[in-house]
Structures are given as C-alpha cells and as structure tokens.
Design a protein around this motif. Structure first.
Motif, PDB file in Angstrom:
ATOM      1  N   VAL A  32       0.841  -1.202   0.000  1.00  0.00           N
ATOM      2  CA  VAL A  32       0.000   0.000   0.000  1.00  0.00           C
ATOM      3  C   VAL A  32       0.873   1.247   0.000  1.00  0.00           C
ATOM      4  N   GLY A  33       1.932   1.217   0.809  1.00  0.00           N
ATOM      5  CA  GLY A  33       2.844   2.355   0.848  1.00  0.00           C
ATOM      6  C   GLY A  33       3.523   2.599  -0.484  1.00  0.00           C
ATOM      7  N   GLY A  34       3.916   1.508  -1.161  1.00  0.00           N
ATOM      8  CA  GLY A  34       4.633   1.650  -2.415  1.00  0.00           C
ATOM      9  C   GLY A  34       3.766   2.018  -3.596  1.00  0.00           C
ATOM     10  N   HIS A  35       2.485   1.601  -3.579  1.00  0.00           N
ATOM     11  CA  HIS A  35       1.647   1.756  -4.769  1.00  0.00           C
ATOM     12  C   HIS A  35       0.487   2.721  -4.620  1.00  0.00           C
ATOM     13  N   LEU A  36       0.040   2.986  -3.394  1.00  0.00           N
ATOM     14  CA  LEU A  36      -1.152   3.801  -3.225  1.00  0.00           C
ATOM     15  C   LEU A  36      -0.925   5.085  -2.426  1.00  0.00           C
ATOM     16  N   THR A  37       0.131   5.147  -1.655  1.00  0.00           N
ATOM     17  CA  THR A  37       0.333   6.279  -0.755  1.00  0.00           C
ATOM     18  C   THR A  37       1.003   7.449  -1.465  1.00  0.00           C
ATOM     19  N   ASP A  38       0.467   8.634  -1.242  1.00  0.00           N
ATOM     20  CA  ASP A  38       1.027   9.864  -1.792  1.00  0.00           C
ATOM     21  C   ASP A  38       2.430  10.089  -1.220  1.00  0.00           C
ATOM     22  N   HIS A  39       3.421  10.165  -2.101  1.00  0.00           N
ATOM     23  CA  HIS A  39       4.809  10.302  -1.640  1.00  0.00           C
ATOM     24  C   HIS A  39       5.094  11.671  -1.014  1.00  0.00           C
ATOM     25  N   SER A  40       4.191  12.608  -1.166  1.00  0.00           N
ATOM     26  CA  SER A  40       4.443  13.951  -0.644  1.00  0.00           C
ATOM     27  C   SER A  40       4.016  14.118   0.822  1.00  0.00           C
ATOM     28  N   ILE A  41       3.344  13.107   1.380  1.00  0.00           N
ATOM     29  CA  ILE A  41       2.868  13.219   2.763  1.00  0.00           C
ATOM     30  C   ILE A  41       4.035  13.101   3.728  1.00  0.00           C
ATOM     31  N   GLU A  97       0.112 -14.787 -10.407  1.00  0.00           N
ATOM     32  CA  GLU A  97       0.751 -14.140 -11.548  1.00  0.00           C
ATOM     33  C   GLU A  97      -0.219 -13.227 -12.297  1.00  0.00           C
ATOM     34  N   ILE A  98      -1.507 -13.550 -12.285  1.00  0.00           N
ATOM     35  CA  ILE A  98      -2.481 -12.715 -12.992  1.00  0.00           C
ATOM     36  C   ILE A  98      -2.598 -11.332 -12.350  1.00  0.00           C
ATOM     37  N   PRO A  99      -2.924 -11.216 -11.055  1.00  0.00           N
ATOM     38  CA  PRO A  99      -2.959  -9.870 -10.456  1.00  0.00           C
ATOM     39  C   PRO A  99      -1.587  -9.201 -10.427  1.00  0.00           C
ATOM     40  N   TRP A 100      -0.521  -9.996 -10.284  1.00  0.00           N
ATOM     41  CA  TRP A 100       0.836  -9.430 -10.300  1.00  0.00           C
ATOM     42  C   TRP A 100       1.108  -8.749 -11.638  1.00  0.00           C
ATOM     43  N   ASN A 101       0.771  -9.425 -12.735  1.00  0.00           N
ATOM     44  CA  ASN A 101       0.995  -8.861 -14.068  1.00  0.00           C
ATOM     45  C   ASN A 101       0.131  -7.623 -14.295  1.00  0.00           C
ATOM     46  N   LEU A 102      -1.119  -7.681 -13.847  1.00  0.00           N
ATOM     47  CA  LEU A 102      -1.997  -6.525 -13.993  1.00  0.00           C
ATOM     48  C   LEU A 102      -1.443  -5.326 -13.219  1.00  0.00           C
ATOM     49  N   HIS A 104       1.682  -4.762 -12.210  1.00  0.00           N
ATOM     50  CA  HIS A 104       3.007  -4.299 -12.634  1.00  0.00           C
ATOM     51  C   HIS A 104       3.089  -3.927 -14.108  1.00  0.00           C
ATOM     52  N   GLY A 105       2.224  -4.496 -14.935  1.00  0.00           N
ATOM     53  CA  GLY A 105       2.310  -4.192 -16.363  1.00  0.00           C
ATOM     54  C   GLY A 105       1.022  -3.710 -16.984  1.00  0.00           C
ATOM     55  N   GLY A 106      -0.076  -3.777 -16.239  1.00  0.00           N
ATOM     56  CA  GLY A 106      -1.342  -3.322 -16.767  1.00  0.00           C
ATOM     57  C   GLY A 106      -2.018  -4.294 -17.709  1.00  0.00           C
ATOM     58  N   ASN A 107      -1.470  -5.499 -17.865  1.00  0.00           N
ATOM     59  CA  ASN A 107      -2.093  -6.506 -18.725  1.00  0.00           C
ATOM     60  C   ASN A 107      -1.900  -7.888 -18.107  1.00  0.00           C
ATOM     61  N   HIS A 110       3.029 -10.312 -18.361  1.00  0.00           N
ATOM     62  CA  HIS A 110       4.113  -9.360 -18.116  1.00  0.00           C
ATOM     63  C   HIS A 110       5.356 -10.161 -17.705  1.00  0.00           C
ATOM     64  N   PRO A 111       6.104 -10.681 -18.680  1.00  0.00           N
ATOM     65  CA  PRO A 111       7.180 -11.643 -18.391  1.00  0.00           C
ATOM     66  C   PRO A 111       8.432 -11.060 -17.744  1.00  0.00           C
ATOM     67  N   SER A 112       8.515  -9.742 -17.634  1.00  0.00           N
ATOM     68  CA  SER A 112       9.767  -9.155 -17.134  1.00  0.00           C
ATOM     69  C   SER A 112       9.939  -9.309 -15.623  1.00  0.00           C
ATOM     70  N   THR A 113       8.894  -9.733 -14.901  1.00  0.00           N
ATOM     71  CA  THR A 113       9.017  -9.958 -13.458  1.00  0.00           C
ATOM     72  C   THR A 113       7.952 -10.955 -13.020  1.00  0.00           C
ATOM     73  N   GLN A 114       8.264 -11.718 -11.980  1.00  0.00           N
ATOM     74  CA  GLN A 114       7.341 -12.741 -11.477  1.00  0.00           C
ATOM     75  C   GLN A 114       7.111 -12.530  -9.980  1.00  0.00           C
ATOM     76  N   ASN A 115       5.966 -12.988  -9.524  1.00  0.00           N
ATOM     77  CA  ASN A 115       5.585 -12.753  -8.132  1.00  0.00           C
ATOM     78  C   ASN A 115       6.421 -13.584  -7.153  1.00  0.00           C
ATOM     79  N   VAL A 116       6.316 -13.229  -5.879  1.00  0.00           N
ATOM     80  CA  VAL A 116       7.190 -13.802  -4.855  1.00  0.00           C
ATOM     81  C   VAL A 116       6.917 -15.287  -4.599  1.00  0.00           C
ATOM     82  N   PHE A 117       5.740 -15.784  -4.967  1.00  0.00           N
ATOM     83  CA  PHE A 117       5.492 -17.209  -4.803  1.00  0.00           C
ATOM     84  C   PHE A 117       6.467 -18.040  -5.646  1.00  0.00           C
TER      85      PHE A 117
END
Length: 236
Positions: A32-41, A97-102, A104-107, A110-117
């Motif tokens: 949440v901090g990395g993807h949703l939180t405003d960095h200016s706070i 991998e499905i939500p991970w790709n969505l 990180h890549g919007g589709n 997204h073969p450039s990275t794989q989830n932690v599992f």
C-alpha cells in the motif's frame, strides 16, 4: 556448530500463525505504501530530513520477506507432505501471476518480473535438492545453483538474492544469531533485520492457523490484496 539462541526458550511466545499474521500485515503495509500512498505526505521532520509516510510504510514492509522465508524453511521440515507443499506453492504462484501482471504491467502477461510465490517455490526446490542429494555433493550443488539461476532468469521477486536468503534460512535454521547476517543481501538491510525480532520469539508451535480453509485463506491474501491494489490504482 553449537546451536545459538538470541532469547531463552521461556520468552519464545510467538507461534508460526502469529508470524504469518505479522508477515501478512507488514507485506500489505509495504505494498500500500509503495503503490497507493502519496509520496508527498510528510509525517514529521528531523532537522532537514523529512520522514514521509510512504517511506515509513516501505521500511515496515522490509520485515515481510525474511519472515516468509523463515516460515518456508520451517514448513519444509514440518510438513507432512513435501510434494503437496510444493504443489501448493506452484498453484498459488500461477494464480498470483495474474494480479501481479496486472498491477506491474497493466495486462495479463508481463514476463519481465514474477511474483514472490515463484521465489518461494524455487527456494523450496533448492531445499529439496539440498536434502535429497546430500549424499551426492556435486549433484546437490548443481541442483541448488540451477534453481538460483532460474530465480534470476525468471526475475522472480527478490531474484537471486532472495533465493540465496531462503537457502541460508534453511542452512542456518538452528543458529539464531548467524541467520541474521543474510539480511545484508536484501534491500534496506537494517530494516530487514528487524524481522528477526519476532522470528527469535518463535516457539516452534503451529498456532491457530489449522485446517485447509485457514491455510489457503492466508495463501490467498497475497493475490487478492495485489488485485485490490490494482483496482484502486488503475481502475477506480
């Protein structure tokens, strides 16, 4: 080498279930901090240095992977069926991998990275190689290196360093002091080291997460929360 203890046994109050909760909560805070939180706070300032909310959340999140890696090594030794354990990791790696790709890549792909599992699965396979090929040191080394190369080639989350960290949790399982040192492999190692505070309080008991429903519910938190973050960030 003699087993080392950071705290006496009578102070070990956290079960494996408690560690899972800590890992899950810190993981969600991190994402949440990395993807949703405003960095200016800005929370507060120390002289000319500002403590930002997203940075604090990412620091807290550094606890998650070391705890998951530790629990993976523990699970490897305590599971009733290593085959089923490995299959579970593979199934959730594919599901995640499905939500991970969505996210990180919007589709969907997204073969450039794989989830932690995938990182956890390859670490598990590396431990299998170490355990089952211990009478064949050369083959054991080849197997361990092979899964590490796969972690790097697939660009699994945390990559080769994450894989090595898991293997060191396996190798240093009985040595509470030495197993802190692999934190140097991870990003922001001083904050990753804080994971070993709750880890050192582990009492070796399973805790309240028992049965398939609760077990797989905790597995499912990973892909579900990533998908929710994707929806909040890109759709809503």
């Amino acid at each position: 080498m003699q087993s080392q203890k950071l705290v006496p046994n009578n102070m070990k109050i956290l079960s494996g279930s408690a560690l899972k909760v800590i890992a899950m909560v810190t993981m969600v805070i991190d994402h949440v901090g990395g993807h949703l939180t405003d960095h200016s706070i800005v929370l507060f300032s120390l002289g000319n240095y500002q403590i930002r909310l997203f940075l604090l959340m990412r620091m807290i999140g550094r606890m998650a992977f070391p705890i998951f890696a530790f629990l993976l090594a523990e699970g490897f030794f305590h599971t009733r069926s290593r085959l089923k354990y490995g299959v579970s990791l593979l199934v959730f790696a594919l599901i995640s991998e499905i939500p991970w790709n969505l996210e990180h890549g919007g589709n969907w792909f997204h073969p450039s990275t794989q989830n932690v599992f995938f990182t956890l699965l390859l670490g598990f396979l590396g431990m299998c190689a170490a355990e089952y090929l211990k009478k064949e040191p050369a083959l054991m080394l080849v197997g361990i290196l092979l899964f590490g190369v796969l972690a790097d080639t697939l660009r699994a989350d945390y990559g080769f360093k994450g894989y090595v960290f898991i293997m060191l949790m396996y190798a240093l399982r009985e040595h509470e002091v030495l197993r802190i040192l692999p934190s140097a492999l991870l990003a922001q190692p001083w904050f990753s080291m804080t994971a070993f505070i709750p880890i050192s309080l582990y009492n070796g008991k399973r805790g309240f997460i028992k049965g398939k429903v609760l077990k797989y519910t905790f597995y499912a938190i990973y892909p579900v929360h990533i998908f929710v973050i994707y929806l909040l960030k890109y759709v809503i």
